[in-house]
Design a protein around this motif. Structure first.
Motif, short mmCIF file in Angstrom:
data_model
loop_
_atom_site.label_atom_id
_atom_site.label_comp_id
_atom_site.label_asym_id
_atom_site.label_seq_id
_atom_site.Cartn_x
_atom_site.Cartn_y
_atom_site.Cartn_z
N PRO A 7 0.81 -1.23 0.00
CA PRO A 7 0.00 0.00 0.00
C PRO A 7 0.84 1.27 0.00
CG PRO A 7 -0.92 -1.59 1.52
CD PRO A 7 0.40 -2.15 1.03
N ARG A 8 1.94 1.28 0.72
CA ARG A 8 2.80 2.47 0.77
C ARG A 8 3.35 2.78 -0.63
NH1 ARG A 8 7.59 3.05 5.09
NH2 ARG A 8 5.79 3.24 6.43
N GLU A 9 3.77 1.74 -1.35
CA GLU A 9 4.31 1.94 -2.70
C GLU A 9 3.22 2.41 -3.66
OE1 GLU A 9 5.86 -1.95 -3.20
OE2 GLU A 9 7.82 -1.42 -2.40
N ILE A 10 2.02 1.92 -3.47
CA ILE A 10 0.90 2.35 -4.32
C ILE A 10 0.61 3.82 -4.09
CG2 ILE A 10 -1.58 2.09 -4.74
CD1 ILE A 10 -1.14 -0.94 -4.08
N ARG A 11 0.55 4.23 -2.81
CA ARG A 11 0.32 5.64 -2.50
C ARG A 11 1.44 6.50 -3.07
NH1 ARG A 11 -1.88 3.68 2.63
NH2 ARG A 11 0.23 3.59 3.42
N TYR A 12 2.66 6.03 -2.94
CA TYR A 12 3.82 6.76 -3.48
C TYR A 12 3.64 6.97 -4.98
CZ TYR A 12 8.56 7.43 -5.25
OH TYR A 12 9.66 7.90 -5.92
N GLY A 13 3.30 5.92 -5.70
CA GLY A 13 3.12 6.02 -7.13
C GLY A 13 1.99 6.95 -7.52
N LEU A 14 0.89 6.88 -6.80
CA LEU A 14 -0.24 7.75 -7.11
C LEU A 14 0.07 9.21 -6.83
CD1 LEU A 14 -3.20 5.63 -5.71
CD2 LEU A 14 -2.75 6.17 -8.11
N LEU A 15 0.71 9.47 -5.71
CA LEU A 15 0.97 10.86 -5.32
C LEU A 15 2.07 11.51 -6.14
CD1 LEU A 15 0.63 10.50 -1.48
CD2 LEU A 15 -0.92 11.70 -3.02
N THR A 16 2.99 10.73 -6.65
CA THR A 16 4.10 11.32 -7.39
C THR A 16 3.85 11.32 -8.89
OG1 THR A 16 5.28 9.21 -7.42
CG2 THR A 16 5.80 10.76 -5.63
N GLY A 17 2.75 10.76 -9.30
CA GLY A 17 2.41 10.72 -10.71
C GLY A 17 1.89 12.07 -11.21
N PRO A 18 1.54 12.12 -12.48
CA PRO A 18 1.09 13.38 -13.07
C PRO A 18 -0.20 13.93 -12.47
CG PRO A 18 0.78 11.57 -14.60
CD PRO A 18 1.55 11.03 -13.43
N HIS A 19 -0.98 13.07 -11.83
CA HIS A 19 -2.25 13.51 -11.24
C HIS A 19 -2.21 13.46 -9.72
CE1 HIS A 19 -3.87 13.59 -15.26
NE2 HIS A 19 -3.43 12.36 -15.44
N GLY A 20 -1.02 13.57 -9.17
CA GLY A 20 -0.84 13.47 -7.72
C GLY A 20 -1.67 14.47 -6.95
N ALA A 21 -1.75 15.69 -7.42
CA ALA A 21 -2.53 16.71 -6.70
C ALA A 21 -4.00 16.36 -6.69
CB ALA A 21 -2.31 18.09 -7.33
N ASP A 22 -4.50 15.83 -7.79
CA ASP A 22 -5.91 15.43 -7.85
C ASP A 22 -6.18 14.27 -6.90
OD1 ASP A 22 -6.49 17.35 -9.82
OD2 ASP A 22 -5.90 15.97 -11.41
N VAL A 23 -5.28 13.30 -6.87
CA VAL A 23 -5.43 12.17 -5.96
C VAL A 23 -5.42 12.66 -4.51
CG1 VAL A 23 -4.32 10.05 -5.11
CG2 VAL A 23 -4.43 10.51 -7.57
N ALA A 24 -4.50 13.56 -4.20
CA ALA A 24 -4.41 14.09 -2.84
C ALA A 24 -5.68 14.83 -2.46
CB ALA A 24 -3.21 15.02 -2.72
N ARG A 25 -6.21 15.62 -3.38
CA ARG A 25 -7.45 16.35 -3.10
C ARG A 25 -8.60 15.40 -2.82
NH1 ARG A 25 -5.97 20.46 -6.17
NH2 ARG A 25 -6.49 19.45 -8.12
N MET A 26 -8.66 14.31 -3.58
CA MET A 26 -9.72 13.33 -3.36
C MET A 26 -9.55 12.66 -2.01
SD MET A 26 -10.40 11.57 -7.10
CE MET A 26 -8.98 10.51 -6.93
N MET A 27 -8.29 12.39 -1.61
CA MET A 27 -8.02 11.71 -0.35
C MET A 27 -8.36 12.59 0.84
SD MET A 27 -4.45 9.79 -1.30
CE MET A 27 -4.07 9.34 0.38
N LEU A 28 -7.97 13.83 0.77
CA LEU A 28 -8.14 14.72 1.93
C LEU A 28 -9.28 15.71 1.76
CD1 LEU A 28 -4.51 15.61 2.98
CD2 LEU A 28 -6.05 13.93 3.96
N GLY A 29 -9.65 15.99 0.55
CA GLY A 29 -10.72 16.95 0.31
C GLY A 29 -10.37 18.36 0.75
N SER A 30 -9.10 18.73 0.65
CA SER A 30 -8.71 20.06 1.09
C SER A 30 -7.64 20.64 0.17
CB SER A 30 -8.18 20.03 2.52
OG SER A 30 -6.88 19.50 2.54
N ASN A 31 -7.49 21.94 0.27
CA ASN A 31 -6.46 22.63 -0.50
C ASN A 31 -5.07 22.36 0.08
OD1 ASN A 31 -5.58 24.35 -2.57
ND2 ASN A 31 -5.51 26.08 -1.16
N HIS A 32 -5.02 21.95 1.34
CA HIS A 32 -3.72 21.64 1.97
C HIS A 32 -3.01 20.54 1.19
CE1 HIS A 32 -4.42 24.18 5.40
NE2 HIS A 32 -5.54 23.55 5.68
N ALA A 33 -3.76 19.57 0.73
CA ALA A 33 -3.16 18.45 0.00
C ALA A 33 -2.44 18.95 -1.24
CB ALA A 33 -4.23 17.43 -0.37
#
Length: 93
Positions: A7-33
């Motif tokens: 799971p850690r490697e999956i999160r790493y791949g998702l967050l560092t990919g081209p859509h990382g900011a979108d994934v982060a926003r979906m995960m946290l639902g905030s501008n902080h992400a």
């Protein structure tokens, strides 16, 4: 389960990919992400150098404690652990 990514490697791949900011926003639902993602990209660019939490927090426009909390919520690891993972990935390269 040989061949399955942790799971850690999956999160790493998702967050560092081209859509990382979108994934982060979906995960946290905030501008902080979105801001933390900018700091993650800076950390990736300078992974070989010593980086201070205060510097990353400034990039994210958060206090160091808020940055640390948001970073861990996004990546399930501390910034130092994340940097070590980047270094290991580069060495395995």
């Amino acid at each position: 389960m040989s061949g399955c990514a942790a799971p850690r490697e999956i999160r790493y791949g998702l967050l560092t990919g081209p859509h990382g900011a979108d994934v982060a926003r979906m995960m946290l639902g905030s501008n902080h992400a979105y801001r933390v993602i900018h700091a993650i990209h800076a950390l990736r660019e300078h992974f070989a150098q010593a980086v201070r939490i205060e510097e990353l927090a400034a990039i994210a426009q958060l206090s160091p404690s808020a940055f640390h909390r948001q970073f861990k919520a996004l990546t399930a690891m501390t910034p130092l652990q994340y940097q070590k993972l980047l270094r290991l990935a580069e060495a395995a390269g």
